[in-house]
Design a protein around this motif. Structure first.
Motif, short mmCIF file in Angstrom:
data_model
loop_
_atom_site.label_atom_id
_atom_site.label_comp_id
_atom_site.label_asym_id
_atom_site.label_seq_id
_atom_site.Cartn_x
_atom_site.Cartn_y
_atom_site.Cartn_z
N GLU A 149 7.84 17.71 12.41
CA GLU A 149 8.00 17.42 10.99
C GLU A 149 8.10 18.71 10.18
OE1 GLU A 149 5.19 15.47 7.78
OE2 GLU A 149 6.31 13.93 8.89
N SER A 150 7.33 19.72 10.54
CA SER A 150 7.41 21.01 9.86
C SER A 150 8.80 21.60 10.00
CB SER A 150 6.40 22.00 10.46
OG SER A 150 5.08 21.57 10.28
N LYS A 151 9.36 21.56 11.20
CA LYS A 151 10.70 22.08 11.43
C LYS A 151 11.73 21.29 10.62
CE LYS A 151 10.60 24.42 15.83
NZ LYS A 151 11.12 24.49 17.18
N LYS A 152 11.55 19.99 10.56
CA LYS A 152 12.47 19.15 9.79
C LYS A 152 12.42 19.55 8.31
CE LYS A 152 13.47 14.39 8.48
NZ LYS A 152 13.14 12.97 8.67
N LYS A 153 11.22 19.70 7.77
CA LYS A 153 11.09 20.11 6.37
C LYS A 153 11.74 21.48 6.14
CE LYS A 153 6.66 17.89 5.30
NZ LYS A 153 5.25 18.19 4.94
N ILE B 140 4.36 31.24 10.37
CA ILE B 140 3.03 31.83 10.23
C ILE B 140 1.93 30.99 10.86
CG2 ILE B 140 3.66 33.11 8.14
CD1 ILE B 140 2.07 30.96 6.54
N ALA B 141 2.30 29.93 11.56
CA ALA B 141 1.30 29.00 12.14
C ALA B 141 0.31 29.70 13.05
CB ALA B 141 2.01 27.88 12.90
N GLU B 142 0.75 30.74 13.76
CA GLU B 142 -0.13 31.44 14.70
C GLU B 142 -1.09 32.40 14.01
OE1 GLU B 142 -0.16 30.79 18.04
OE2 GLU B 142 1.29 29.22 17.56
N ILE B 143 -0.80 32.77 12.75
CA ILE B 143 -1.63 33.78 12.09
C ILE B 143 -2.35 33.26 10.85
CG2 ILE B 143 -0.26 35.71 12.95
CD1 ILE B 143 0.97 35.87 10.08
N SER B 144 -2.05 32.01 10.44
CA SER B 144 -2.66 31.49 9.22
C SER B 144 -2.75 29.97 9.27
CB SER B 144 -1.80 31.90 8.00
OG SER B 144 -2.32 31.32 6.83
N THR B 145 -3.75 29.46 8.57
CA THR B 145 -3.87 28.01 8.44
C THR B 145 -3.22 27.50 7.15
OG1 THR B 145 -6.03 28.25 7.39
CG2 THR B 145 -6.01 27.92 9.78
N LEU B 146 -2.64 28.41 6.37
CA LEU B 146 -2.00 28.03 5.10
C LEU B 146 -0.82 27.10 5.30
CD1 LEU B 146 -1.90 31.40 3.12
CD2 LEU B 146 -3.34 29.41 2.66
N ALA B 147 0.00 27.38 6.30
CA ALA B 147 1.23 26.63 6.52
C ALA B 147 1.80 26.99 7.88
CB ALA B 147 2.25 26.97 5.42
N ASP B 148 2.84 26.28 8.27
CA ASP B 148 3.57 26.64 9.49
C ASP B 148 4.69 27.63 9.17
OD1 ASP B 148 1.95 24.96 10.94
OD2 ASP B 148 3.42 23.35 11.11
N TYR B 149 5.33 27.43 8.01
CA TYR B 149 6.47 28.26 7.63
C TYR B 149 6.38 28.71 6.18
CZ TYR B 149 8.69 26.20 11.76
OH TYR B 149 8.97 25.78 13.04
N PHE B 150 6.76 29.94 5.94
CA PHE B 150 7.06 30.45 4.61
C PHE B 150 8.57 30.63 4.57
CE2 PHE B 150 3.26 32.94 2.61
CZ PHE B 150 2.55 31.77 2.50
N LEU C 75 6.97 28.79 -6.55
CA LEU C 75 6.42 28.39 -5.26
C LEU C 75 6.43 26.87 -5.22
CD1 LEU C 75 3.35 29.63 -3.40
CD2 LEU C 75 3.40 27.24 -4.11
N LEU C 76 6.96 26.33 -4.14
CA LEU C 76 6.94 24.89 -3.89
C LEU C 76 6.17 24.69 -2.60
CD1 LEU C 76 10.74 24.36 -4.54
CD2 LEU C 76 8.93 23.74 -6.12
N ASP C 77 5.01 24.05 -2.69
CA ASP C 77 4.12 23.89 -1.54
C ASP C 77 4.27 22.48 -0.97
OD1 ASP C 77 2.05 23.61 0.27
OD2 ASP C 77 0.48 24.26 -1.11
N TYR C 78 4.87 22.39 0.21
CA TYR C 78 5.02 21.11 0.90
C TYR C 78 4.01 20.98 2.04
CZ TYR C 78 9.28 20.52 -1.78
OH TYR C 78 10.18 20.39 -2.81
N GLY C 79 2.88 21.63 1.90
CA GLY C 79 1.83 21.56 2.92
C GLY C 79 2.09 22.53 4.04
N ASP C 80 2.83 22.10 5.04
CA ASP C 80 3.11 22.94 6.19
C ASP C 80 4.31 23.86 5.98
OD1 ASP C 80 4.58 20.61 6.10
OD2 ASP C 80 4.44 20.16 8.23
N VAL C 81 5.01 23.67 4.88
CA VAL C 81 6.15 24.52 4.52
C VAL C 81 5.97 24.97 3.07
CG1 VAL C 81 8.66 24.64 4.21
CG2 VAL C 81 7.70 23.36 6.15
N VAL C 82 5.93 26.28 2.87
CA VAL C 82 5.77 26.83 1.52
C VAL C 82 7.03 27.61 1.19
CG1 VAL C 82 4.40 28.33 0.02
CG2 VAL C 82 3.26 26.93 1.76
N VAL C 83 7.63 27.27 0.05
CA VAL C 83 8.92 27.83 -0.35
C VAL C 83 8.70 28.78 -1.53
CG1 VAL C 83 11.26 27.27 -1.09
CG2 VAL C 83 9.98 25.63 0.32
N GLY D 31 4.31 40.20 7.42
CA GLY D 31 5.03 40.84 8.52
C GLY D 31 4.47 40.52 9.90
N ASP D 32 3.23 40.04 9.98
CA ASP D 32 2.67 39.65 11.27
C ASP D 32 3.21 38.31 11.74
OD1 ASP D 32 1.18 41.95 11.33
OD2 ASP D 32 -0.69 41.00 10.68
#
Length: 122
Positions: free
Chosen positions: A5-9, A30-40, A82-90, A108-109
């Motif tokens: 679903e994250s990839k779809k978003k 960023i899923a491996e380095i943060s709990t904020l989201a899967d993608y920025f 900033l548009l925050d869709y939970g697992d995807v932040v734009v 950058g990480d």
């Protein structure tokens, strides 16, 4: 988060940005380095009208797909939004704002991925 679903978003957001000719589209996983989201997802527009058009396009395409932002914020809609869709932040910037905030350096990480590698299919 559901990675499919994250990839779809993320794919929908990238398509919306590309349709409005967003400048320098970046997808940082960023899923491996943060709990904020899967993608920025970061992009910019060359002028106020383009920035607003990109924001409107993302909002409209995500809404049509059944996704509403949990939170939105920005300095002004034509400088940074900033548009925050939970697992995807734009993040949509004007060019000056993008240079100032330099999110690509800050995150950058994370792993930059090719927007074309995302798919809307689940």
């Amino acid at each position: 988060m559901n990675n499919a679903e994250s990839k779809k978003k993320a794919a929908i957001v990238c398509k919306a940005i590309e349709e409005k000719k967003g400048i320098d589209l970046k997808v940082i996983e960023i899923a491996e380095i943060s709990t904020l989201a899967d993608y920025f997802i970061i992009s910019s527009g060359s002028n106020e009208n383009q920035v607003q058009a990109i924001i409107d396009s993302v909002d409209e395409m995500m809404s049509k797909a059944g996704f509403e932002p949990r939170h939105t914020e920005g300095k002004s809609p034509t400088q940074w939004m900033l548009l925050d869709y939970g697992d995807v932040v734009v993040h949509i910037f004007n060019e000056e704002g993008r240079s100032f905030y330099d999110l690509e350096r800050i995150w950058g990480d994370g792993t930059e991925i090719d927007p074309a590698s995302l798919t809307e299919e689940e």
